[in-house]
Design a protein around this motif. Sequence first.
Motif, PDB file in Angstrom:
ATOM      1  N   LEU A   8       0.965  -1.084   0.062  1.00  0.00           N
ATOM      2  CA  LEU A   8      -0.182   0.059  -0.141  1.00  0.00           C
ATOM      3  C   LEU A   8       0.915   1.288  -0.098  1.00  0.00           C
ATOM      4  CD1 LEU A   8      -2.472  -0.962   2.718  1.00  0.00           C
ATOM      5  CD2 LEU A   8      -2.781  -1.229   0.541  1.00  0.00           C
ATOM      6  N   ALA A   9       0.237   2.269  -0.510  1.00  0.00           N
ATOM      7  CA  ALA A   9       1.174   3.648  -0.577  1.00  0.00           C
ATOM      8  C   ALA A   9       0.273   4.634  -0.091  1.00  0.00           C
ATOM      9  CB  ALA A   9       1.707   3.843  -1.898  1.00  0.00           C
ATOM     10  N   SER A  10       0.889   5.756   0.388  1.00  0.00           N
ATOM     11  CA  SER A  10       0.167   6.946   0.863  1.00  0.00           C
ATOM     12  C   SER A  10      -0.184   7.812  -0.406  1.00  0.00           C
ATOM     13  CB  SER A  10       0.748   7.714   1.795  1.00  0.00           C
ATOM     14  OG  SER A  10       1.936   8.093   1.408  1.00  0.00           O
ATOM     15  N   LYS A  11       0.662   7.541  -1.366  1.00  0.00           N
ATOM     16  CA  LYS A  11       0.708   8.495  -2.498  1.00  0.00           C
ATOM     17  C   LYS A  11       1.644   7.930  -3.541  1.00  0.00           C
ATOM     18  CE  LYS A  11       3.391  12.041  -1.151  1.00  0.00           C
ATOM     19  NZ  LYS A  11       3.432  13.692  -0.650  1.00  0.00           N
ATOM     20  N   PRO A  12       1.695   8.266  -4.828  1.00  0.00           N
ATOM     21  CA  PRO A  12       2.829   7.700  -5.758  1.00  0.00           C
ATOM     22  C   PRO A  12       4.062   8.232  -4.850  1.00  0.00           C
ATOM     23  CG  PRO A  12       1.100   8.626  -7.175  1.00  0.00           C
ATOM     24  CD  PRO A  12       0.599   8.857  -5.638  1.00  0.00           C
ATOM     25  N   GLY A  13       5.077   7.386  -4.813  1.00  0.00           N
ATOM     26  CA  GLY A  13       6.447   7.656  -4.303  1.00  0.00           C
ATOM     27  C   GLY A  13       6.282   8.059  -2.862  1.00  0.00           C
ATOM     28  N   GLY A  44      -2.149   7.429   6.876  1.00  0.00           N
ATOM     29  CA  GLY A  44      -2.942   7.512   6.059  1.00  0.00           C
ATOM     30  C   GLY A  44      -2.398   6.712   4.639  1.00  0.00           C
ATOM     31  N   ILE A  45      -1.941   5.558   4.865  1.00  0.00           N
ATOM     32  CA  ILE A  45      -1.763   4.591   3.757  1.00  0.00           C
ATOM     33  C   ILE A  45      -2.836   3.603   3.299  1.00  0.00           C
ATOM     34  CG2 ILE A  45      -0.009   2.892   2.980  1.00  0.00           C
ATOM     35  CD1 ILE A  45       1.698   3.948   5.298  1.00  0.00           C
ATOM     36  N   LYS A  46      -3.368   4.010   2.073  1.00  0.00           N
ATOM     37  CA  LYS A  46      -4.711   3.595   1.661  1.00  0.00           C
ATOM     38  C   LYS A  46      -4.692   2.962   0.289  1.00  0.00           C
ATOM     39  CE  LYS A  46      -7.288   6.256   4.841  1.00  0.00           C
ATOM     40  NZ  LYS A  46      -8.588   7.186   5.011  1.00  0.00           N
ATOM     41  N   THR A  47      -3.896   3.224  -0.359  1.00  0.00           N
ATOM     42  CA  THR A  47      -4.032   2.795  -1.996  1.00  0.00           C
ATOM     43  C   THR A  47      -3.054   1.459  -2.147  1.00  0.00           C
ATOM     44  OG1 THR A  47      -3.876   5.189  -2.385  1.00  0.00           O
ATOM     45  CG2 THR A  47      -3.184   3.664  -4.279  1.00  0.00           C
ATOM     46  N   LEU A  48      -3.783   0.435  -2.807  1.00  0.00           N
ATOM     47  CA  LEU A  48      -3.108  -0.885  -3.033  1.00  0.00           C
ATOM     48  C   LEU A  48      -2.264  -0.558  -4.356  1.00  0.00           C
ATOM     49  CD1 LEU A  48      -2.906  -3.819  -2.482  1.00  0.00           C
ATOM     50  CD2 LEU A  48      -4.755  -3.952  -3.882  1.00  0.00           C
ATOM     51  N   GLU A  73      14.308   1.919  -3.144  1.00  0.00           N
ATOM     52  CA  GLU A  73      14.419   1.974  -4.328  1.00  0.00           C
ATOM     53  C   GLU A  73      13.854   0.816  -5.238  1.00  0.00           C
ATOM     54  OE1 GLU A  73      17.855   2.576  -8.090  1.00  0.00           O
ATOM     55  OE2 GLU A  73      18.243   2.932  -5.850  1.00  0.00           O
ATOM     56  N   TRP A  74      14.658  -0.251  -4.626  1.00  0.00           N
ATOM     57  CA  TRP A  74      13.873  -1.810  -5.036  1.00  0.00           C
ATOM     58  C   TRP A  74      12.313  -1.804  -5.105  1.00  0.00           C
ATOM     59  CZ3 TRP A  74      17.828  -5.927  -3.217  1.00  0.00           C
ATOM     60  CH2 TRP A  74      19.127  -5.914  -3.884  1.00  0.00           C
ATOM     61  N   LYS A  75      12.043  -1.417  -3.742  1.00  0.00           N
ATOM     62  CA  LYS A  75      10.564  -1.637  -3.718  1.00  0.00           C
ATOM     63  C   LYS A  75       9.830  -0.676  -4.484  1.00  0.00           C
ATOM     64  CE  LYS A  75      11.060  -1.988   1.348  1.00  0.00           C
ATOM     65  NZ  LYS A  75      11.298  -1.249   2.496  1.00  0.00           N
ATOM     66  N   ILE A  76      10.177   0.523  -4.915  1.00  0.00           N
ATOM     67  CA  ILE A  76       9.559   1.293  -6.122  1.00  0.00           C
ATOM     68  C   ILE A  76       9.607   0.633  -7.273  1.00  0.00           C
ATOM     69  CG2 ILE A  76       9.844   3.748  -7.133  1.00  0.00           C
ATOM     70  CD1 ILE A  76      10.338   4.759  -4.092  1.00  0.00           C
ATOM     71  N   ASP A  77      10.897   0.169  -7.487  1.00  0.00           N
ATOM     72  CA  ASP A  77      10.987  -0.642  -8.779  1.00  0.00           C
ATOM     73  C   ASP A  77      10.053  -1.731  -8.984  1.00  0.00           C
ATOM     74  OD1 ASP A  77      12.958   1.166  -9.625  1.00  0.00           O
ATOM     75  OD2 ASP A  77      14.744  -0.376  -9.162  1.00  0.00           O
ATOM     76  N   LEU A  78       9.868  -2.556  -7.853  1.00  0.00           N
ATOM     77  CA  LEU A  78       8.741  -3.505  -8.096  1.00  0.00           C
ATOM     78  C   LEU A  78       7.415  -3.167  -8.243  1.00  0.00           C
ATOM     79  CD1 LEU A  78       8.211  -6.644  -7.400  1.00  0.00           C
ATOM     80  CD2 LEU A  78       7.902  -5.821  -5.048  1.00  0.00           C
ATOM     81  N   ILE A  79       7.077  -2.158  -7.762  1.00  0.00           N
ATOM     82  CA  ILE A  79       5.831  -1.466  -7.930  1.00  0.00           C
ATOM     83  C   ILE A  79       5.610  -0.928  -9.468  1.00  0.00           C
ATOM     84  CG2 ILE A  79       4.207   0.430  -7.404  1.00  0.00           C
ATOM     85  CD1 ILE A  79       5.522   0.365  -4.299  1.00  0.00           C
ATOM     86  N   ILE A  80       6.719  -0.320  -9.909  1.00  0.00           N
ATOM     87  CA  ILE A  80       6.684   0.383 -11.061  1.00  0.00           C
ATOM     88  C   ILE A  80       6.604  -0.427 -12.359  1.00  0.00           C
ATOM     89  CG2 ILE A  80       7.955   1.796 -12.718  1.00  0.00           C
ATOM     90  CD1 ILE A  80       8.645   3.645 -10.384  1.00  0.00           C
ATOM     91  N   SER A  82       4.971  -3.258 -12.619  1.00  0.00           N
ATOM     92  CA  SER A  82       3.802  -3.741 -13.001  1.00  0.00           C
ATOM     93  C   SER A  82       2.486  -2.687 -12.712  1.00  0.00           C
ATOM     94  CB  SER A  82       3.296  -4.902 -11.909  1.00  0.00           C
ATOM     95  OG  SER A  82       3.276  -4.611 -10.424  1.00  0.00           O
ATOM     96  N   ASN A  83       2.823  -1.445 -12.153  1.00  0.00           N
ATOM     97  CA  ASN A  83       1.968  -0.368 -11.960  1.00  0.00           C
ATOM     98  C   ASN A  83       2.823   0.780 -12.076  1.00  0.00           C
ATOM     99  OD1 ASN A  83      -0.300   1.307 -11.170  1.00  0.00           O
ATOM    100  ND2 ASN A  83      -0.429   0.335  -9.233  1.00  0.00           N
ATOM    101  N   PRO A  84       3.222   1.245 -13.378  1.00  0.00           N
ATOM    102  CA  PRO A  84       3.934   2.600 -13.431  1.00  0.00           C
ATOM    103  C   PRO A  84       3.208   3.549 -13.235  1.00  0.00           C
ATOM    104  CG  PRO A  84       3.321   1.493 -15.683  1.00  0.00           C
ATOM    105  CD  PRO A  84       2.771   0.414 -14.532  1.00  0.00           C
ATOM    106  N   ASP A  85       1.939   3.688 -12.940  1.00  0.00           N
ATOM    107  CA  ASP A  85       1.270   4.933 -12.869  1.00  0.00           C
ATOM    108  C   ASP A  85       0.583   4.906 -11.535  1.00  0.00           C
ATOM    109  OD1 ASP A  85       1.390   5.839 -15.396  1.00  0.00           O
ATOM    110  OD2 ASP A  85      -0.241   4.710 -16.017  1.00  0.00           O
ATOM    111  N   TRP A  86       0.947   3.946 -10.571  1.00  0.00           N
ATOM    112  CA  TRP A  86       0.757   3.982  -9.081  1.00  0.00           C
ATOM    113  C   TRP A  86      -0.771   3.972  -9.102  1.00  0.00           C
ATOM    114  CZ3 TRP A  86       4.420   3.843  -4.702  1.00  0.00           C
ATOM    115  CH2 TRP A  86       5.674   3.922  -5.217  1.00  0.00           C
ATOM    116  N   ARG A  87      -1.564   3.179  -9.861  1.00  0.00           N
ATOM    117  CA  ARG A  87      -2.959   3.397 -10.049  1.00  0.00           C
ATOM    118  C   ARG A  87      -3.428   2.594  -8.597  1.00  0.00           C
ATOM    119  NH1 ARG A  87      -6.707  -0.137 -12.120  1.00  0.00           N
ATOM    120  NH2 ARG A  87      -5.116  -1.452 -13.214  1.00  0.00           N
TER     121      ARG A  87
END
Length: 95
Positions: A8-13, A44-48, A73-80, A82-87
């Motif tokens: 989960l993320a609070s917002k992109p990045g 406030g971390i709510k975005t899958l 950085e590796w965690k962000i790379d993992l997200i990006i 499969s989900n580059p727009d942090w949808r």
Amino acid sequence: MTYWVYILASKPGGTLYIGVTNNLVRRVYEHREGLADGFTKKYGIKTLVYFEPHDAIATALQREKNIKHWSREWKIDLIIASNPDWRDLYEDIVR
């Protein structure tokens, strides 16, 4: 039974939370609605933004532990990857 490792993320990045569950829809709902006290509610971390299935709880728990020890950085790379727009993927899992 399927076990899920999710991020989960609070917002992109933004602030990230890594968890594991056997019911992804229920658990993410709990985070989104503030029903899960602790880190996600406080920040406030709510975005899958990422999830992956595992057949065994031991495998899922080990994967969660491994990801938690990765660099940011590796965690962000993992997200990006499969989900580059942090949808927010929540709507995808409730269908």
